[in-house]
Write a protein that holds these residues in place. Structure first.
Motif, short mmCIF file in Angstrom:
data_model
loop_
_atom_site.label_atom_id
_atom_site.label_comp_id
_atom_site.label_asym_id
_atom_site.label_seq_id
_atom_site.Cartn_x
_atom_site.Cartn_y
_atom_site.Cartn_z
N LEU A 94 -36.76 -5.79 41.85
CA LEU A 94 -36.43 -7.02 41.40
C LEU A 94 -35.43 -6.86 40.35
O LEU A 94 -34.24 -7.33 40.32
N VAL A 95 -35.66 -6.03 39.22
CA VAL A 95 -34.78 -5.88 38.26
C VAL A 95 -33.51 -5.36 38.57
O VAL A 95 -32.48 -5.55 38.31
N SER A 96 -33.62 -4.17 39.23
CA SER A 96 -32.52 -3.32 39.75
C SER A 96 -31.48 -4.24 40.66
O SER A 96 -30.28 -4.07 40.41
N VAL A 97 -31.83 -4.69 41.72
CA VAL A 97 -30.95 -5.45 42.58
C VAL A 97 -30.45 -6.70 41.69
O VAL A 97 -29.33 -6.89 42.24
N ALA A 98 -31.18 -7.46 40.94
CA ALA A 98 -30.71 -8.68 40.41
C ALA A 98 -29.81 -8.19 39.38
O ALA A 98 -28.58 -8.67 39.14
N SER A 99 -30.04 -6.89 38.42
CA SER A 99 -29.07 -6.59 37.56
C SER A 99 -27.66 -5.95 38.19
O SER A 99 -26.71 -6.40 37.79
N LEU A 100 -27.96 -5.63 39.58
CA LEU A 100 -26.89 -5.15 40.18
C LEU A 100 -26.00 -6.30 40.80
O LEU A 100 -24.62 -5.98 40.55
N MET A 101 -26.68 -7.18 41.30
CA MET A 101 -25.96 -8.54 41.71
C MET A 101 -25.31 -9.20 40.59
O MET A 101 -23.80 -9.54 41.02
N ILE A 102 -25.81 -9.37 39.66
CA ILE A 102 -25.31 -9.87 38.39
C ILE A 102 -23.97 -9.17 37.84
O ILE A 102 -23.18 -9.67 37.37
N GLY A 103 -23.94 -7.71 37.89
CA GLY A 103 -23.08 -6.99 37.28
C GLY A 103 -21.98 -6.95 38.22
O GLY A 103 -20.82 -7.30 37.58
N VAL A 104 -22.06 -6.92 39.39
CA VAL A 104 -20.85 -7.22 40.33
C VAL A 104 -20.34 -8.48 40.35
O VAL A 104 -18.99 -8.71 40.27
N GLY A 105 -21.13 -9.60 40.17
CA GLY A 105 -20.80 -11.02 39.82
C GLY A 105 -19.80 -11.04 38.61
O GLY A 105 -19.42 -12.17 38.57
N ALA A 106 -20.09 -10.22 37.88
CA ALA A 106 -19.09 -10.38 36.40
C ALA A 106 -17.81 -9.92 36.81
O ALA A 106 -16.76 -10.40 36.03
N THR B 170 -26.39 -5.14 31.95
CA THR B 170 -25.31 -4.84 33.19
C THR B 170 -24.26 -5.83 33.11
O THR B 170 -23.30 -5.56 33.34
N TYR B 171 -24.62 -7.33 32.89
CA TYR B 171 -23.74 -8.19 32.97
C TYR B 171 -22.64 -8.18 31.93
O TYR B 171 -21.27 -7.94 32.14
N GLY B 172 -23.19 -7.75 30.80
CA GLY B 172 -22.29 -7.60 29.59
C GLY B 172 -21.28 -6.33 29.67
O GLY B 172 -20.16 -6.45 29.39
N VAL B 173 -21.79 -5.31 30.12
CA VAL B 173 -21.17 -4.20 30.46
C VAL B 173 -19.95 -4.38 31.43
O VAL B 173 -18.78 -3.85 31.14
N LEU B 174 -20.25 -5.16 32.72
CA LEU B 174 -19.41 -5.08 33.46
C LEU B 174 -18.42 -6.07 33.13
O LEU B 174 -17.19 -5.93 33.69
N ARG B 175 -18.77 -7.23 32.66
CA ARG B 175 -17.93 -8.28 32.07
C ARG B 175 -16.72 -7.53 31.15
O ARG B 175 -15.54 -7.85 31.34
N LEU B 176 -17.17 -6.84 30.18
CA LEU B 176 -16.40 -6.43 29.26
C LEU B 176 -15.40 -5.09 30.05
O LEU B 176 -14.20 -5.14 29.74
N PHE B 177 -15.79 -4.52 30.97
CA PHE B 177 -14.79 -3.57 31.83
C PHE B 177 -14.11 -4.37 32.32
O PHE B 177 -12.75 -3.98 32.62
N GLY B 178 -14.36 -5.60 32.96
CA GLY B 178 -13.45 -6.45 33.79
C GLY B 178 -12.16 -7.04 32.76
O GLY B 178 -11.32 -6.87 33.18
N LEU B 179 -12.67 -7.35 31.67
CA LEU B 179 -11.84 -7.81 30.96
C LEU B 179 -10.83 -6.96 30.10
O LEU B 179 -9.66 -7.09 29.91
N ALA B 180 -11.32 -5.64 29.69
CA ALA B 180 -10.50 -4.74 29.29
C ALA B 180 -9.58 -4.12 30.23
O ALA B 180 -8.49 -3.77 29.66
N PHE B 181 -9.77 -4.18 31.43
CA PHE B 181 -8.87 -3.50 32.29
C PHE B 181 -8.22 -4.66 33.21
O PHE B 181 -7.52 -4.40 34.20
N GLY B 182 -8.51 -5.83 33.14
CA GLY B 182 -8.08 -6.98 33.77
C GLY B 182 -8.04 -6.74 35.45
O GLY B 182 -7.16 -7.06 36.27
N SER B 183 -9.40 -6.12 35.64
CA SER B 183 -9.65 -5.74 37.02
C SER B 183 -10.54 -6.94 37.70
O SER B 183 -11.48 -7.59 37.06
N GLN B 184 -10.21 -7.00 38.87
CA GLN B 184 -11.20 -7.87 39.92
C GLN B 184 -11.30 -7.13 41.12
O GLN B 184 -10.52 -6.74 41.94
#
Length: 219
Positions: free
Chosen positions: A57-69, A202-216
């Protein structure tokens, strides 16, 4: 004159709520037998099942939320969750198989040294532990995957994954506590808070990554 000393007999201990009492009456004499639940006998399969479901539950939920970021499409979250389910179940099965097999070899070697093979039936089963871990992981992973994988709006999808995952975490913690004879509230809270931390990080790290590199991320 002889003195007679009266000795008080202490009352019998009160049975635990987890104990069961059986009253047997023979020739007008009632005998009460108290049986205590042996929680240690459940330790092996309980640990594998609860740990596997919680990890799934934790792994897949975190993975989906991270990718969703970094990707707001439902397809990206669905594919990432499915990949996490398959990879995680295989990883849990292999890890549990290797771990329990090591325990099996140690106990078997000890029995050979002592020439005692009467307890051979009590040796752990690596295949059984591996199957239980993989199945438990997959069942836990299905909760966030099915709950949020097919919802189109991004905000509603993330909210559903978080909500369903929170309910599942609290439920797994409570079930583990009941089966293991532990405190239900403490166990459920501990598992729930741990899952929240994992998803938030997971969400915070991926969200910061997306903002820092302007990546989608596209998928």
């Amino acid at each position: 004159m002889a003195q007679v000393h009266a000795t008080k007999t202490p009352p019998p201990p009160k049975p635990s709520p987890n104990d069961s009492s059986i009253q047997i009456t023979i020739n007008d004499t009632t005998t009460t037998t108290t049986t205590t639940t042996d929680y240690s006998a459940r330790a092996q399969w309980l640990r594998a099942a609860v740990l596997g479901a919680n990890d799934g539950l934790v792994s897949v939920a975190s993975l989906m939320i991270g990718v969703g970021a970094v990707n707001q499409t439902a397809k990206a979250m669905l594919v990432s969750g499915l990949a996490g389910l398959v990879a995680g179940a295989c990883s849990m099965a292999i890890g549990e198989f290797v771990s329990v097999y090591a325990q099996y070899d140690i106990e078997l070697a000890q029995m050979k040294r002592e020439n005692d093979f009467e307890e051979k039936e009590k040796l752990p089963s690596p295949a059984q532990a591996a199957g239980a871990s993989a199945l438990a992981f997959a069942l836990g992973a299905l909760l966030p995957l099915l709950a949020g994988g097919f919802i189109k709006p991004w905000g509603a999808r993330l909210g559903t994954v978080c909500g369903v995952s929170s309910l599942g975490l609290a439920g797994f913690g409570a079930v583990g506590a009941v089966l293991g004879g532990a405190n239900v509230a403490k166990s459920a809270t501990r598992v729930l808070v741990g899952g929240w931390v994992a998803m938030l990080v997971t969400y915070g790290v991926l969200r910061l990554f997306g903002l820092a590199f302007g990546s989608q991320v596209s998928l």
